[in-house]
Design an enzyme around this catalytic site. Structure first.
Site, PDB file in Angstrom:
ATOM      1  N   TYR A 114      -3.529  -6.592   0.825  1.00  0.00           N
ATOM      2  CA  TYR A 114      -2.936  -5.255   0.764  1.00  0.00           C
ATOM      3  C   TYR A 114      -1.455  -5.263   1.126  1.00  0.00           C
ATOM      4  CZ  TYR A 114      -7.767  -3.673   0.521  1.00  0.00           C
ATOM      5  OH  TYR A 114      -9.064  -3.471   0.130  1.00  0.00           O
ATOM      6  N   TYR A 487      -9.392   4.011  -3.005  1.00  0.00           N
ATOM      7  CA  TYR A 487      -9.440   4.456  -1.609  1.00  0.00           C
ATOM      8  C   TYR A 487      -8.411   3.755  -0.726  1.00  0.00           C
ATOM      9  CZ  TYR A 487     -11.523   0.456   0.874  1.00  0.00           C
ATOM     10  OH  TYR A 487     -11.722  -0.754   1.489  1.00  0.00           O
ATOM     11  N   ARG A 488      -7.790   2.690  -1.216  1.00  0.00           N
ATOM     12  CA  ARG A 488      -6.916   1.861  -0.389  1.00  0.00           C
ATOM     13  C   ARG A 488      -6.214   0.912  -1.341  1.00  0.00           C
ATOM     14  NH1 ARG A 488      -9.692  -2.238   3.977  1.00  0.00           N
ATOM     15  NH2 ARG A 488      -7.848  -3.055   5.031  1.00  0.00           N
TER      16      ARG A 488
END
Length: 541
Positions: A114, A487-488
């Site tokens: 991420y 969601y992310r």
């Protein structure tokens, strides 16, 4: 200030002398002078000590995204500062406002896939809270702990195990990171307490002006219930600090699972791609009725193949791996096209009843009986369904060899087998269109599934990196068109994902920007995180 766009300034690099013996290539955010940045770092050093302002070239390299799509310099932080206490965080935040220097808070910096510790706006200073690693309290009777953001999953697990405390924790696939950090990003584990965000109760937050806030009952002076009840009095603000840049969490209560009397676990494999349809419907029903009480990963064969082998062991050709090669992997490991593991925990009567109900629901569709492994208190803990930290899953980045990396695209969907099969079919075709191997899973929640699609690549293969970026962009568009939101996401894609939430001319993003402007007018906390906030400061000091 724009209400929808995040600035993407080019990194401004200059050689400057920070300390007497350190001349480094300083990466400055847009609009910052060498003097203002140097003054800020010097001021930070007065708070934490010069050794904890990390601004040399080699220091900065350690904060680059280890899995970046490319060399990662478009997201390079300018420096890092490592406080040891909440008071030091407050002092740094106040100085950041004074010098208009943005901060990027991280707990342990292991948000791999991420962006790690890299920053949306290049030149942002990483606020590394890894030194804040105290386990402040463990309440065995009421089953919670109070910890700082530098406490990792291995730290907490070892503390509970070494002190014979009969409390269990939920851990994610990569358990290298921060317990608080993972929960604030809405990460998941795989026990009954596996919705990690749901287990937070009582946050301590340094606000963008350096003020200190405690949420819920913690707002009461001398509160005795801060970690027992989440909501307190009036509006509840805990969710405001999850996946946001509205404040810096410096301490939190985390609910833990009391050790059950008994647990059982079983592994299930499904031979055909289309089996996902009936399986999601059956499993969703069991999950909604709390027969299955934990999140679990319903993954394809790549979950095992990428951990225990490399692509070159199976296929050296161009493009996505053909189905016949995938079948060779499935046959070799006996894993099925899909596989997942189920856990049951509680008193013996409940465990045995739930084992039977799960077996009765699934076995008519299978050609074998479920093989349950049971554990009871006093047995070796390795046989239990307890969350035990591991980093084995990170082995997947070696799939292509070279400097491997991965990035995840994870839209949220209803628990519907027909929709899941259609989504898997659509996603597989997209991966093949971009010549990439289809690595996917459907993580089952209480009412939803997260379709986690991992794109594996060799960072030094320019063509593969380009195709990976193209695929990710296409998936954002596809999912929004089908009514599914991610969601992310990785820092490279925070802005377009935020914009994909487009109801009423992006009303949610516009609301987030209003809150950001009110709380953080200087834009010092994580500018651009989740698409929120441009860099507002930057006037030469």
């Amino acid at each position: 200030m724009s209400t929808c766009a995040v600035s993407r300034p080019p990194a401004c690099t200059r050689k400057v002398r920070l300390w007497e013996n350190a001349c480094v290539e300083l990466i400055l955010p847009q609009g910052h002078s060498e003097r203002s940045y140097h003054n800020a770092l010097t001021a930070f050093s007065a708070v934490v000590g010069q050794e904890w302002v990390l601004a040399t070239d080699s220091d900065r390299d350690t904060y680059m995204d280890a899995y970046a799509l490319g060399d990662g310099r478009n997201r390079a932080p300018g420096a890092a500062v490592a406080p040891a206490s909440r008071e030091e965080v407050q002092a740094i935040v106040r100085l950041a406002n004074e010098h208009r220097v943005p901060l990027w808070p991280v707990g342990r910096g292991k948000n791999l896939g991420y962006g790690g510790t890299s920053t949306v706006v290049p030149g942002t200073v990483v606020l590394d809270m890894g030194r804040m690693n105290r386990i402040l309290e463990v309440d065995e009777k009421h089953a919670y702990c109070v910890i700082e953001p530098g406490v990792g999953f291995f730290d907490l697990y070892n503390y509970l195990k070494d002190n014979n405390i009969p409390l269990w924790m939920a851990v994610p696939g990569n358990a290298w990171g921060s317990v608080i950090g993972n929960a604030l990003e809405r990460g998941i584990g795989y026990t009954a307490y596996g919705d990690n965000a749901e287990q937070l109760c009582g946050l301590e937050v340094v606000m963008p002006d350096g003020d200190l806030l405690r949420t819920g009952l913690g707002a009461l002076e001398g509160s005795k219930g801060s970690y027992h009840y989440k909501y307190g009095y009036g509006p509840s603000w805990d969710q405001m600090f999850m996946q946001s840049n509205f404040g810096i969490v410096t301490q939190a209560g985390v609910w833990l699972q009391p050790e059950p009397q008994m647990s059982a676990k079983a592994s299930i494999t499904l031979p055909q791609f289309a089996d996902i349809g009936w399986a999601i419907d059956k499993l969703g029903d069991l999950r909604r009725r709390d027969v299955i009480r934990h999140n679990f990963v319903f993954g394809n064969f790549m979950h095992e193949a990428a951990v225990y082998s490399q692509r070159s062991d199976w296929y050296d050709g161009e493009g996505a791996m053909p189905d016949e090669v995938a079948q060779k992997i499935i046959d070799k490991y006996g894993m099925g096209w899909w596989s997942f593991r189920l856990n049951v925990a509680g008193g013996p009567g409940m465990v045995e009843a739930h084992m039977k109900e799960i077996s009765d629901a699934l076995e008519p569709q299978l050609d074998y009986k479920l093989d349950w492994t049971t554990w009871q208190q006093g047995d070796p803990i390795e046989r239990s369904a307890r969350g035990i930290p591991s980093v084995t899953a990170l082995q997947i980045v070696n799939w292509h060899g070279g400097r491997g990396g991965h990035i995840g695209f994870s839209p949220v969907m209803p628990q519907d087998g027909e929709l899941a099969l259609a989504q898997a079919t659509r996603m597989k075709a997209r991966f093949e269109e971009y010549g990439l191997d289809y690595y996917t899973s459907f993580t089952m929640g209480r009412r939803h599934i997260n379709n986690v699609n991992l794109i594996l690549y060799d960072r030094d293969n320019v063509d593969m990196v380009t195709r990976s970026r193209g695929l990710f962009t296409a998936l954002i568009e596809d999912s929004a068109a089908n009514g599914y939101g991610e969601y992310r996401t990785h820092i490279d894609f925070m802005e377009p994902v935020a914009k994909s939430y487009g109801f009423n001319n992006q009303a949610q993003l516009r609301f987030n920007e209003k809150v950001k402007q009110a709380l953080d007018p200087n834009g010092v906390i994580a500018p651009g995180k989740y698409g929120i906030g441009t860099l507002n400061g930057g006037v030469e000091a």
